[in-house]
Scaffold this motif. Structure first.
Motif, PDB file in Angstrom:
ATOM      1  N   ALA A  78      53.411 -33.860  50.879  1.00 52.84           N
ATOM      2  CA  ALA A  78      52.828 -32.521  50.961  1.00 52.84           C
ATOM      3  C   ALA A  78      53.733 -31.452  50.372  1.00 52.84           C
ATOM      4  N   VAL A  79      54.836 -31.883  49.778  1.00 49.62           N
ATOM      5  CA  VAL A  79      55.870 -30.897  49.483  1.00 49.62           C
ATOM      6  C   VAL A  79      55.441 -29.903  48.403  1.00 49.62           C
ATOM      7  N   ARG A  80      54.620 -30.370  47.468  1.00 44.41           N
ATOM      8  CA  ARG A  80      54.074 -29.454  46.452  1.00 44.41           C
ATOM      9  C   ARG A  80      52.593 -29.744  46.235  1.00 44.41           C
ATOM     10  N   GLU A  81      51.893 -28.721  45.758  1.00 45.22           N
ATOM     11  CA  GLU A  81      50.445 -28.838  45.588  1.00 45.22           C
ATOM     12  C   GLU A  81      50.090 -29.948  44.601  1.00 45.22           C
ATOM     13  N   THR A 192      61.500 -20.946  54.123  1.00 50.25           N
ATOM     14  CA  THR A 192      60.191 -20.283  54.165  1.00 50.25           C
ATOM     15  C   THR A 192      59.155 -20.890  53.219  1.00 50.25           C
ATOM     16  N   TYR A 193      59.623 -21.685  52.234  1.00 49.10           N
ATOM     17  CA  TYR A 193      58.689 -22.282  51.274  1.00 49.10           C
ATOM     18  C   TYR A 193      58.212 -23.656  51.716  1.00 49.10           C
ATOM     19  N   CYS A 194      58.818 -24.223  52.765  1.00 51.92           N
ATOM     20  CA  CYS A 194      58.730 -25.676  52.962  1.00 51.92           C
ATOM     21  C   CYS A 194      57.770 -26.080  54.074  1.00 51.92           C
ATOM     22  N   VAL A 294      70.851 -26.438  46.406  1.00 57.68           N
ATOM     23  CA  VAL A 294      71.190 -25.022  46.528  1.00 57.68           C
ATOM     24  C   VAL A 294      69.933 -24.153  46.519  1.00 57.68           C
ATOM     25  N   GLN A 295      68.906 -24.595  45.807  1.00 55.22           N
ATOM     26  CA  GLN A 295      67.576 -23.935  45.696  1.00 55.22           C
ATOM     27  C   GLN A 295      67.581 -22.681  44.833  1.00 55.22           C
ATOM     28  N   SER A 296      68.600 -21.826  44.971  1.00 59.08           N
ATOM     29  CA  SER A 296      68.651 -20.605  44.142  1.00 59.08           C
ATOM     30  C   SER A 296      70.090 -20.117  44.090  1.00 59.08           C
ATOM     31  N   SER A 332      71.617 -31.392  42.640  1.00 57.79           N
ATOM     32  CA  SER A 332      71.022 -30.335  43.445  1.00 57.79           C
ATOM     33  C   SER A 332      69.530 -30.213  43.178  1.00 57.79           C
ATOM     34  N   ASP A 333      68.866 -29.472  44.070  1.00 55.98           N
ATOM     35  CA  ASP A 333      67.457 -29.108  43.886  1.00 55.98           C
ATOM     36  C   ASP A 333      67.403 -27.602  43.641  1.00 55.98           C
ATOM     37  N   ILE A 334      66.538 -27.199  42.729  1.00 51.57           N
ATOM     38  CA  ILE A 334      66.370 -25.773  42.461  1.00 51.57           C
ATOM     39  C   ILE A 334      64.874 -25.454  42.417  1.00 51.57           C
ATOM     40  N   TYR A 366      58.029 -23.140  42.197  1.00 46.43           N
ATOM     41  CA  TYR A 366      57.584 -22.866  43.558  1.00 46.43           C
ATOM     42  C   TYR A 366      56.087 -23.177  43.702  1.00 46.43           C
ATOM     43  N   SER A 367      55.756 -23.857  44.780  1.00 45.59           N
ATOM     44  CA  SER A 367      54.362 -24.209  45.051  1.00 45.59           C
ATOM     45  C   SER A 367      54.004 -23.660  46.434  1.00 45.59           C
ATOM     46  N   LYS A 368      52.937 -22.892  46.458  1.00 43.28           N
ATOM     47  CA  LYS A 368      52.549 -22.221  47.709  1.00 43.28           C
ATOM     48  C   LYS A 368      52.015 -23.229  48.723  1.00 43.28           C
TER      49      LYS A 368
HETATM   50  N1  5AD Z   1      57.626 -25.575  46.169  1.00 40.12           N
HETATM   51  C1  5AD Z   1      58.474 -26.125  45.286  1.00 40.12           C
HETATM   52  N2  5AD Z   1      59.458 -26.946  45.611  1.00 40.12           N
HETATM   53  C2  5AD Z   1      59.610 -27.247  46.917  1.00 40.12           C
HETATM   54  N3  5AD Z   1      60.500 -28.033  47.542  1.00 40.12           N
HETATM   55  C3  5AD Z   1      60.207 -28.010  48.856  1.00 40.12           C
HETATM   56  N4  5AD Z   1      59.153 -27.226  49.095  1.00 40.12           N
HETATM   57  C4  5AD Z   1      58.752 -26.725  47.905  1.00 40.12           C
HETATM   58  C5  5AD Z   1      57.732 -25.848  47.497  1.00 40.12           C
HETATM   59  N5  5AD Z   1      56.900 -25.297  48.359  1.00 40.12           N
HETATM   60  C6  5AD Z   1      61.592 -28.710  46.855  1.00 40.12           C
HETATM   61  C7  5AD Z   1      62.955 -28.244  47.360  1.00 40.12           C
HETATM   62  C8  5AD Z   1      63.417 -29.405  48.167  1.00 40.12           C
HETATM   63  C9  5AD Z   1      62.788 -30.565  47.418  1.00 40.12           C
HETATM   64  C10 5AD Z   1      62.705 -31.839  48.162  1.00 40.12           C
HETATM   65  O1  5AD Z   1      61.510 -30.094  47.094  1.00 40.12           O
HETATM   66  O2  5AD Z   1      63.790 -28.029  46.258  1.00 40.12           O
HETATM   67  O3  5AD Z   1      64.829 -29.501  48.231  1.00 40.12           O
END
Ligand code: 5AD
Ligand code: SF4
Length: 465
Positions: A78-81, A192-194, A294-296, A332-334, A366-368
């Motif tokens: 479910a992490v991204r659309e 907040t995005y997760c 780090v994400q950002s 890392s993840d960004i 970023y995915s809502k």
């Molecule tokens: N949108 C984009 N990327 C996301 N991740 C988690 N949630 C979202 C989202 N809503 C990414 C983050 C996390 C990785 C497993 O997936 O970078 O570390």
């Protein structure tokens, strides 16, 4: 099973009854076969290995084609659309198999369907799905499948008992060279995005005795690359009665007899301590490659993401790790295009990426996600700009990776030979997890010293010393 801790362990009576019922259901089929498709992260891979273990113990055989199966399972993400769209597409394709074989059971589980609105959509628009199962409660799965076999068409909504740990499920590891061992489940961080904290529930750790036992079994089975899993491995131990943290667990696993590499993911920078890096420095069986998302690189965005650290704190961690661990590298993840991300915020990320020099990056637009805090934040940046930012970042990282890998040429590293290729050469994994094509006299599933001879755009090549 180890002693009962504060974490609630489940009574396994439901599991035992379910296994009994599913074995009986399987016996009614001439050659019961299951097909499983896994989407998403390593945790899902690990859950699917337990699902396979359950089914094989009940008499099912695994098959590689859905058309041959009596039972099709999807374990979803479910992490991204985008991941969810793929699942809907794939579930849509199953309709034809159901038409050809009405007794086929279709089961969909995992993070995606553990969101209520998705479960409802599946129920409404994909009525040929027989079962929606919850990967937080795999002990209930055999009983649920057995029930479907009996009462065709029944669809069971996910149960949301997310605070429990289920031990002692059978496991059939995928054929790969790596053993995955979950050490904790869930996440309390609410970035907040997760969506993960909503679908995987609160953090809970397995007892160290259960982890060590599974780890020793994996070593005894010959696994030489063992990956510890958790949404936030650094908070391992919180809530357990025993006094243990992640560093102490690593130390204990490093002491297990044998020749193997320990990896782990995912580490949260907010909980990564000096003690952790000191432990890695001391423990020679732990890989020197650390995944530290780090994400950002922008403090403003990090705050909006609720990450709990600043850019400066992150960089200080990297500096500390480099000062104590020889040869350490980071991945890392960004996320680019988080709501409200400006050109300046993005440039801060690029600057951080250049400054750290990651070994590789996982980059995402970023995915809502419905129900998360970021989903209601104003987002003025169009998709095209976000895609351009992502592509530019990927190109920057490619250059960094190329530079680092070019420096490998001529040097010798110890690495695990993991498979034989069609042309008689071998594939190996370096300590930093890079894949490399190797020639020479070597044995599968053994560590060898290999000199890197060449790096092309796509691949590293080497010769066994
Ligand atoms: N949108 C984009 N990327 C996301 N991740 C988690 N949630 C979202 C989202 N809503 C990414 C983050 C996390 C990785 C497993 O997936 O970078 O570390
Ligand atoms: Fe999601 Fe943040 Fe938890 Fe990772 S730490 S699973 S990104 S909420």
């Amino acid at each position: 099973m180890a002693a009962i801790e504060q974490t609630q362990y489940l009574e396994n009576e439901a599991f035992a009854q379910g296994m009994f019922a599913l074995k009986a259901a399987a016996q009614k089929l001439s050659e019961p076969r299951f097909f499983i498709r896994t989407f998403g992260c390593q945790q899902n891979v690990s859950d699917s290995e337990r699902i396979a273990g359950i089914l094989i113990e009940c008499g099912y055989k695994r098959c590689e084609e859905p058309a041959q199966a009596d039972l099709i399972l999807f374990n979803t993400c479910a992490v991204r659309e985008h991941a969810e769209d793929r699942v809907f597409g794939n579930v849509g394709e199953l309709k034809k198999y159901k038409r050809e074989n009405p007794s086929l059971i279709i089961a969909v589980g995992g993070c995606m369907v553990q969101q209520q609105h998705i479960a409802e959509k599946l129920q409404k628009s994909y009525p040929y799905v027989d079962l929606i199962f919850n990967t937080n409660r795999l002990d209930l799965l055999p009983g649920e499948i057995a029930q479907c076999a009996e009462t065709r068409g029944a669809l069971i909504a996910p149960k949301s008992d997310r605070y429990s740990i289920v031990e002692d499920l059978p496991i059939r590891r995928d054929e790969g060279f790596r053993a995955h061992i979950p050490i904790m489940f869930g996440c309390d961080n609410f970035c907040t995005y997760c969506i993960v904290p909503y679908v995987r529930g609160r953090e809970r750790s397995r007892s160290s005795a259960d982890v060590v036992e599974e780890f020793k079994n994996a070593v005894a089975q010959g696994y030489k690359d063992i990956m510890l899993l958790g949404q936030n491995v650094n908070s391992y131990g919180k809530g357990l009665a025993e006094q243990i943290n992640f560093a102490a667990l690593l130390e204990r696993l490093n002491d297990v007899e044998g020749d193997f590499t320990i990896r782990f993911m995912t580490s949260h920078p907010k909980d990564a301590t000096k003690e952790l890096f000191d432990t890695i420095a001391r423990c020679k069986k732990i890989s020197r490659q650390i995944h530290l998302p780090v994400q950002s690189g922008s403090n403003r965005i990090l705050r909006e993401m609720n990450r709990g650290y600043t850019r400066e704190e992150y960089l200080a961690l990297i500096d500390y790790a480099r000062s104590v661990i020889d040869g350490v590298s980071f991945t890392s993840d960004i996320i680019v295009g988080f709501p409200g991300e400006t050109e300046q915020d993005y440039n801060d990320t690029v600057d951080l990426v250049r400054h750290v020099g990651f070994r590789s990056l996982f980059t995402f637009i970023y995915s809502k996600r419905e129900g998360t805090r970021a989903a209601v934040m104003p987002d003025f940046t169009d998709h095209k700009t976000k895609a351009q930012r992502l592509n530019a970042l990927v190109a920057i990282q490619d250059e960094i990776t190329e530079r680092q890998e070019s420096e490998y040429v001529g040097k010798t590293f110890r690495m695990l030979v993991v498979s034989k290729l069609a042309d008689g050469k071998f594939e190996a994994r370096m300590d930093d997890n890079s894949a490399i094509t190797v020639e020479g006299d070597c044995q599968l599933n053994a560590f060898h010293n290999v000199t890197v001879t060449e790096r092309t755009k796509k691949r590293l090549y080497g010769k066994v010393v």
